[in-house]
Design a protein around this motif. Structure first.
Motif, PDB file in Angstrom:
ATOM      1  N   UNK A 194       1.640   3.925  -9.141  1.00  0.00           N
ATOM      2  CA  UNK A 194       1.242   4.842  -8.078  1.00  0.00           C
ATOM      3  C   UNK A 194       2.392   4.879  -7.085  1.00  0.00           C
ATOM      4  N   UNK A 195       2.811   6.068  -6.718  1.00  0.00           N
ATOM      5  CA  UNK A 195       3.987   6.212  -5.866  1.00  0.00           C
ATOM      6  C   UNK A 195       3.593   6.435  -4.408  1.00  0.00           C
ATOM      7  N   UNK A 196       4.522   6.100  -3.543  1.00  0.00           N
ATOM      8  CA  UNK A 196       4.352   6.371  -2.115  1.00  0.00           C
ATOM      9  C   UNK A 196       5.728   6.332  -1.463  1.00  0.00           C
ATOM     10  N   UNK A 197       5.872   7.124  -0.415  1.00  0.00           N
ATOM     11  CA  UNK A 197       7.109   7.046   0.353  1.00  0.00           C
ATOM     12  C   UNK A 197       7.311   5.640   0.896  1.00  0.00           C
ATOM     13  N   UNK A 198       8.571   5.262   1.038  1.00  0.00           N
ATOM     14  CA  UNK A 198       8.875   3.912   1.515  1.00  0.00           C
ATOM     15  C   UNK A 198       8.244   3.628   2.874  1.00  0.00           C
ATOM     16  N   UNK A 199       8.111   4.657   3.710  1.00  0.00           N
ATOM     17  CA  UNK A 199       7.542   4.442   5.046  1.00  0.00           C
ATOM     18  C   UNK A 199       6.085   3.993   4.984  1.00  0.00           C
ATOM     19  N   UNK A 200       5.423   4.218   3.837  1.00  0.00           N
ATOM     20  CA  UNK A 200       4.014   3.864   3.689  1.00  0.00           C
ATOM     21  C   UNK A 200       3.795   2.579   2.891  1.00  0.00           C
ATOM     22  N   UNK A 201       4.842   2.091   2.275  1.00  0.00           N
ATOM     23  CA  UNK A 201       4.664   0.990   1.327  1.00  0.00           C
ATOM     24  C   UNK A 201       4.220  -0.305   1.996  1.00  0.00           C
ATOM     25  N   UNK A 202       4.611  -0.509   3.237  1.00  0.00           N
ATOM     26  CA  UNK A 202       4.160  -1.705   3.935  1.00  0.00           C
ATOM     27  C   UNK A 202       2.656  -1.762   4.062  1.00  0.00           C
TER      28      UNK A 202
END
Length: 221
Positions: A194-202
């Motif tokens: 499942x992908x997500x922008x790096x800004x949301x990964x935290x």
């Protein structure tokens, strides 16, 4: 860490985000120390394609193979001869952006026998529940079957790339998990990531399995 195959093919409906994943996956492979090439089979001259990241690929040492008509106003079903290196040169790990319509899938067909013979590939179905034509598992599976028929290959796994562009939040991604799991159950395919922008990964790293963090191509920012 993700399992990797020598050839990774990405296909799905228009707007599912295949191209951005192709760019990020190629960088992931390169960071693992592999020789990498990216091939663009999207031959209908779309708005957004891998060639938009040509400068990044050059900086990363990644070989880009795309139509000479990419990012022009010429709409010809042209494929470069270099594309055959994807199946012939096994020293490279190759990422193929199949494209968002049947023509890209049909174009892939000429390479399918060699890909199947080598049997070191994955064909990933990129899904996005927030696109108007794939809001549920039924419509998504219809697209899946159309692509499989066109390219004469079966998908091997799913990439859940559900997003709302710049408006995507961590909750947006979390709300798509049930949809992806339903597509997985009904298709029999595992969810590779499942992908997500790096800004949301935290916010998401402890809530979603197999999270793959994306950097957006500059054209999307």
């Amino acid at each position: 860490m993700f399992d990797t195959k020598r050839i990774t093919l990405l296909a799905g409906h228009y707007g599912s985000g295949k191209t951005n994943i192709a760019v990020n996956w190629a960088k992931y492979l390169r960071d693992e120390g592999k020789r990498v090439s990216v091939a663009d089979l999207d031959i209908v001259n779309p708005y957004f394609r891998t060639k938009d990241s040509a400068a990044d690929f050059e900086e990363w040492g990644i070989k880009l193979i795309s139509s000479p008509y990419a990012n022009s106003n010429v709409d010809l079903p042209s494929l470069p001869k270099e594309l055959y290196s994807v199946v012939d040169d096994k020293s490279f790990y190759s990422v193929i952006d199949v494209g968002g319509d049947d023509r890209g899938a049909y174009a892939l067909g000429r390479f399918v026998p060699k890909i199947l013979e080598e049997n070191n590939y994955e064909l990933l179905l990129v899904i996005n529940k927030y696109r108007p034509l794939t809001p549920d598992s039924t419509t998504t599976l219809e697209i899946m079957k159309e692509i499989e028929a066109a390219c004469r290959m079966k998908f091997t796994a799913i990439v859940n790339n559900s997003n709302l562009g710049r408006d995507t939040t961590a909750q947006t991604v979390l709300d798509s998990v049930g949809y992806a799991e339903e597509v997985s159950r009904e298709s029999g395919l595992p969810i590779k990531m499942t992908t997500a922008e790096k800004r949301l990964c935290g916010e998401l790293k402890d809530k979603i399995d197999n999270l793959f963090c994306l950097t957006l191509q500059s054209k999307l920012i």
